[in-house]
Design a protein around this motif. Structure first.
Motif, PDB file in Angstrom:
ATOM      1  N   SER A 316       1.575  -9.657 -10.117  1.00  0.00           N
ATOM      2  CA  SER A 316       1.903  -9.855  -8.698  1.00  0.00           C
ATOM      3  C   SER A 316       2.574  -8.658  -8.032  1.00  0.00           C
ATOM      4  CB  SER A 316       2.792 -11.101  -8.500  1.00  0.00           C
ATOM      5  OG  SER A 316       2.141 -12.257  -8.982  1.00  0.00           O
ATOM      6  N   LEU A 317       2.746  -7.544  -8.745  1.00  0.00           N
ATOM      7  CA  LEU A 317       3.333  -6.367  -8.102  1.00  0.00           C
ATOM      8  C   LEU A 317       2.369  -5.779  -7.077  1.00  0.00           C
ATOM      9  CD1 LEU A 317       5.661  -4.393  -7.821  1.00  0.00           C
ATOM     10  CD2 LEU A 317       4.747  -3.099  -9.768  1.00  0.00           C
ATOM     11  N   ASP A 318       1.063  -5.906  -7.333  1.00  0.00           N
ATOM     12  CA  ASP A 318       0.092  -5.378  -6.372  1.00  0.00           C
ATOM     13  C   ASP A 318       0.192  -6.097  -5.027  1.00  0.00           C
ATOM     14  OD1 ASP A 318      -0.840  -7.749  -7.417  1.00  0.00           O
ATOM     15  OD2 ASP A 318      -2.876  -7.040  -7.816  1.00  0.00           O
ATOM     16  N   SER A 319       0.306  -7.422  -5.056  1.00  0.00           N
ATOM     17  CA  SER A 319       0.408  -8.160  -3.793  1.00  0.00           C
ATOM     18  C   SER A 319       1.724  -7.858  -3.082  1.00  0.00           C
ATOM     19  CB  SER A 319       0.273  -9.666  -4.042  1.00  0.00           C
ATOM     20  OG  SER A 319       1.276 -10.127  -4.919  1.00  0.00           O
ATOM     21  N   TYR A 320       2.780  -7.605  -3.857  1.00  0.00           N
ATOM     22  CA  TYR A 320       4.062  -7.250  -3.245  1.00  0.00           C
ATOM     23  C   TYR A 320       3.964  -5.900  -2.549  1.00  0.00           C
ATOM     24  CZ  TYR A 320       9.073  -6.441  -2.724  1.00  0.00           C
ATOM     25  OH  TYR A 320      10.320  -6.182  -2.215  1.00  0.00           O
ATOM     26  N   PHE A 321       3.293  -4.931  -3.184  1.00  0.00           N
ATOM     27  CA  PHE A 321       3.079  -3.638  -2.534  1.00  0.00           C
ATOM     28  C   PHE A 321       2.223  -3.799  -1.278  1.00  0.00           C
ATOM     29  CE2 PHE A 321       3.778  -0.841  -6.537  1.00  0.00           C
ATOM     30  CZ  PHE A 321       5.139  -0.814  -6.267  1.00  0.00           C
ATOM     31  N   GLY A 322       1.283  -4.745  -1.308  1.00  0.00           N
ATOM     32  CA  GLY A 322       0.478  -5.002  -0.120  1.00  0.00           C
ATOM     33  C   GLY A 322       1.334  -5.413   1.058  1.00  0.00           C
ATOM     34  N   SER A 323       2.354  -6.240   0.791  1.00  0.00           N
ATOM     35  CA  SER A 323       3.245  -6.676   1.870  1.00  0.00           C
ATOM     36  C   SER A 323       4.165  -5.549   2.323  1.00  0.00           C
ATOM     37  CB  SER A 323       4.069  -7.885   1.409  1.00  0.00           C
ATOM     38  OG  SER A 323       4.946  -7.533   0.353  1.00  0.00           O
ATOM     39  N   ILE A 324       4.573  -4.679   1.392  1.00  0.00           N
ATOM     40  CA  ILE A 324       5.441  -3.553   1.749  1.00  0.00           C
ATOM     41  C   ILE A 324       4.699  -2.539   2.615  1.00  0.00           C
ATOM     42  CG2 ILE A 324       6.603  -1.501   0.828  1.00  0.00           C
ATOM     43  CD1 ILE A 324       7.573  -3.123  -1.496  1.00  0.00           C
ATOM     44  N   PHE A 325       3.470  -2.191   2.193  1.00  0.00           N
ATOM     45  CA  PHE A 325       2.717  -1.141   2.887  1.00  0.00           C
ATOM     46  C   PHE A 325       1.868  -1.669   4.037  1.00  0.00           C
ATOM     47  CE2 PHE A 325       2.669   0.854  -1.569  1.00  0.00           C
ATOM     48  CZ  PHE A 325       3.848   1.540  -1.327  1.00  0.00           C
ATOM     49  N   SER A 326       1.707  -2.994   4.123  1.00  0.00           N
ATOM     50  CA  SER A 326       0.807  -3.600   5.117  1.00  0.00           C
ATOM     51  C   SER A 326      -0.594  -3.014   4.989  1.00  0.00           C
ATOM     52  CB  SER A 326       1.343  -3.385   6.544  1.00  0.00           C
ATOM     53  OG  SER A 326       2.608  -3.975   6.693  1.00  0.00           O
ATOM     54  N   ARG A 327      -1.048  -2.898   3.753  1.00  0.00           N
ATOM     55  CA  ARG A 327      -2.354  -2.311   3.469  1.00  0.00           C
ATOM     56  C   ARG A 327      -3.080  -3.109   2.396  1.00  0.00           C
ATOM     57  NH1 ARG A 327      -3.128   2.851   5.358  1.00  0.00           N
ATOM     58  NH2 ARG A 327      -1.271   3.670   6.403  1.00  0.00           N
ATOM     59  N   GLN A 328      -4.387  -2.918   2.381  1.00  0.00           N
ATOM     60  CA  GLN A 328      -5.203  -3.486   1.322  1.00  0.00           C
ATOM     61  C   GLN A 328      -4.855  -2.781   0.009  1.00  0.00           C
ATOM     62  OE1 GLN A 328      -9.392  -2.612   1.682  1.00  0.00           O
ATOM     63  NE2 GLN A 328      -9.965  -4.611   0.878  1.00  0.00           N
ATOM     64  N   ILE A 329      -4.626  -3.568  -1.028  1.00  0.00           N
ATOM     65  CA  ILE A 329      -4.310  -3.022  -2.346  1.00  0.00           C
ATOM     66  C   ILE A 329      -5.472  -3.330  -3.285  1.00  0.00           C
ATOM     67  CG2 ILE A 329      -2.700  -3.003  -4.275  1.00  0.00           C
ATOM     68  CD1 ILE A 329      -1.431  -2.001  -1.735  1.00  0.00           C
ATOM     69  N   LEU A 330      -6.007  -2.291  -3.907  1.00  0.00           N
ATOM     70  CA  LEU A 330      -7.088  -2.445  -4.874  1.00  0.00           C
ATOM     71  C   LEU A 330      -6.561  -2.103  -6.256  1.00  0.00           C
ATOM     72  CD1 LEU A 330      -9.955  -0.613  -2.936  1.00  0.00           C
ATOM     73  CD2 LEU A 330      -9.608  -3.075  -3.114  1.00  0.00           C
ATOM     74  N   SER A 331      -6.961  -2.883  -7.237  1.00  0.00           N
ATOM     75  CA  SER A 331      -6.582  -2.589  -8.616  1.00  0.00           C
ATOM     76  C   SER A 331      -7.810  -2.136  -9.388  1.00  0.00           C
ATOM     77  CB  SER A 331      -5.963  -3.821  -9.284  1.00  0.00           C
ATOM     78  OG  SER A 331      -6.880  -4.898  -9.289  1.00  0.00           O
ATOM     79  N   PHE A 332      -7.588  -1.371 -10.422  1.00  0.00           N
ATOM     80  CA  PHE A 332      -8.696  -0.833 -11.209  1.00  0.00           C
ATOM     81  C   PHE A 332      -8.305  -0.795 -12.674  1.00  0.00           C
ATOM     82  CE2 PHE A 332     -10.800   2.701 -13.345  1.00  0.00           C
ATOM     83  CZ  PHE A 332     -12.135   2.451 -13.064  1.00  0.00           C
ATOM     84  N   SER A 333      -9.197  -1.282 -13.528  1.00  0.00           N
ATOM     85  CA  SER A 333      -8.975  -1.224 -14.969  1.00  0.00           C
ATOM     86  C   SER A 333     -10.157  -0.520 -15.618  1.00  0.00           C
ATOM     87  CB  SER A 333      -8.841  -2.638 -15.559  1.00  0.00           C
ATOM     88  OG  SER A 333      -7.704  -3.289 -15.042  1.00  0.00           O
ATOM     89  N   PRO A 334      -9.900   0.540 -16.387  1.00  0.00           N
ATOM     90  CA  PRO A 334     -11.007   1.255 -17.037  1.00  0.00           C
ATOM     91  C   PRO A 334     -11.604   0.426 -18.165  1.00  0.00           C
ATOM     92  CG  PRO A 334      -8.905   2.143 -17.762  1.00  0.00           C
ATOM     93  CD  PRO A 334      -8.594   1.135 -16.694  1.00  0.00           C
ATOM     94  N   LYS A 335     -12.879   0.125 -18.055  1.00  0.00           N
ATOM     95  CA  LYS A 335     -13.551  -0.649 -19.100  1.00  0.00           C
ATOM     96  C   LYS A 335     -14.153   0.307 -20.127  1.00  0.00           C
ATOM     97  CE  LYS A 335     -14.495  -4.671 -16.180  1.00  0.00           C
ATOM     98  NZ  LYS A 335     -13.538  -4.298 -15.140  1.00  0.00           N
TER      99      LYS A 335
END
Length: 382
Positions: A316-335
């Protein structure tokens, strides 16, 4: 087996090493490891002797494991005083056929024009090539008939002191790098291979540092290192909850910023999830200082943030950063088998860049459809 490449990343806390190769535009990993935390001197550089000993030990382990030499080395450095300057130059071709020497002549002249005092040009990122027969192209027109070749490129520069310091360490260990890059550019290149947006901020949050960068049309426009990371947040949250740093790391890894586990929960310290989440949110508020910097570049908040590094594994840190920055947050995991940890993304990018250059200098491999590995996380606007 394809050409082996070893990617070495010097981070502000450790050394990461990934050995692998590229086949059909996919990175295959043979070995990946990270050193224990390095010792740093008062100037912020890793202590020379212990760093060299650590690097020698890592290289010996990989050579023993693989029973072979480690191929070309690409070295990834922190973006210390990073700057980028665009240049254009034209040269008369050799025998009216474009060859790599023509490119190098153009780059040499560009570097003379754009160099900055006390900075070292560590990499030239070609933007476009122009010749008589094909006009302007993003691909290097190797072998094409033309009287002239024009090259447009970005020169990447970092602090001369920083570059010379790491270069001496590598020389003492017996490594002559095939390429030098800044770590965020290597990350950006790897992300761009997987349908990243045309423009994006990248936020790499690690244990003791954070990198923030901007990429647009596959060009890195700025990058800098921030002197705080996960440890700083955990220490602050631990003080608020009156728990040790080790225990705070454990709680953050288990629950992240979740406030509801779906069942009643109390830790051994009688803490509820809301207590843990509240303390972590407060400790990560120092990232709010980045909002004004991002908004200055993109006041309409249209450019998303790609969140990577160890911090991206915190629930849930990504969604928290979304609220801080007021921006879309994308996550990426190298497969990538053998290097699924998000911290290895820069090393994987380094292998990809070096492979393209090694197999066919300056000419990109034929692009193939890639799977979309980006996941849209929570996003909010004020």
């Amino acid at each position: 087996m394809n050409n082996i490449i070893t990617s070495l990343e010097f981070t502000p806390s450790s050394i990461r090493l990934v050995t692998g190769y590229v086949f059909q535009e996919k990175v295959f990993v043979l070995e990946a490891m990270e050193s224990e935390p390095l010792l740093f001197d008062t100037n912020g550089f890793p202590e020379k002797k212990t760093t060299e000993d650590t690097l020698r030990s890592m290289l010996a382990k990989v050579r023993t494991s693989l029973k072979r030499e480690l191929g070309n080395f690409v070295v990834l450095l922190p973006p210390d005083e990073f700057s980028v300057r665009e240049g254009v130059d034209t040269t008369v071709t050799v025998n009216d056929n474009i060859c790599q020497k023509d490119y190098l002549n153009c780059i040499s002249m560009i570097n003379k024009h754009v160099k900055i005092e006390n900075s070292a040009i560590i990499y030239d990122d070609p933007i476009s090539f122009t010749c008589d027969s094909t006009g302007q192209s993003k691909d290097f027109p190797l072998g094409k008939r033309s009287e002239n070749l024009s090259v447009r490129a970005d020169a990447h520069m970092i602090s001369r002191v920083t570059f010379d310091y790491y270069r001496q360490i590598l020389k003492d260990v017996g490594i002559l790098p095939y390429l030098n890059l800044i770590s965020p550019f290597a990350s950006s290149t790897f992300l761009c291979a997987f349908k990243a947006p045309l423009a994006f901020f990248s936020l790499e949050v690690e244990k003791d540092y954070t990198y923030i960068s901007l990429t647009k049309d596959k060009r890195m426009l700025f990058s800098r290192q921030l002197p705080f990371g996960l440890t700083h947040a955990y220490e602050k949250a631990g003080r608020k909850l009156n728990v040790s740093l080790e225990r705070m790391i454990e709680l953050a890894s288990l629950f992240g910023l979740r406030e509801d586990a779906g069942f009643p929960y109390f830790s051994d310290e009688k803490l509820q999830l809301s207590d843990i989440s509240s303390a972590l949110k407060e400790s990560f508020l120092y990232f709010e200082s980045l909002k004004s910097e991002l908004d200055q570049v993109d006041p309409n908040c249209l450019i998303p943030v790609i969140f990577t590094g160890s911090g991206s594994r915190i629930d849930s840190l990504d969604s928290y950063f979304g609220s801080i920055f007021s921006r879309q947050i994308l996550s990426f995991s190298p497969k990538v088998i053998g290097a699924r940890n998000e911290s290895y993304i820069p090393c994987l990018g380094g292998i990809r860049i070096t492979s393209n250059t090694y197999m066919n200098p300056l000419k990109e491999n034929e692009r193939k459809e890639q799977s979309n590995d980006f996941a849209l996380s929570s996003f909010s606007r004020d």
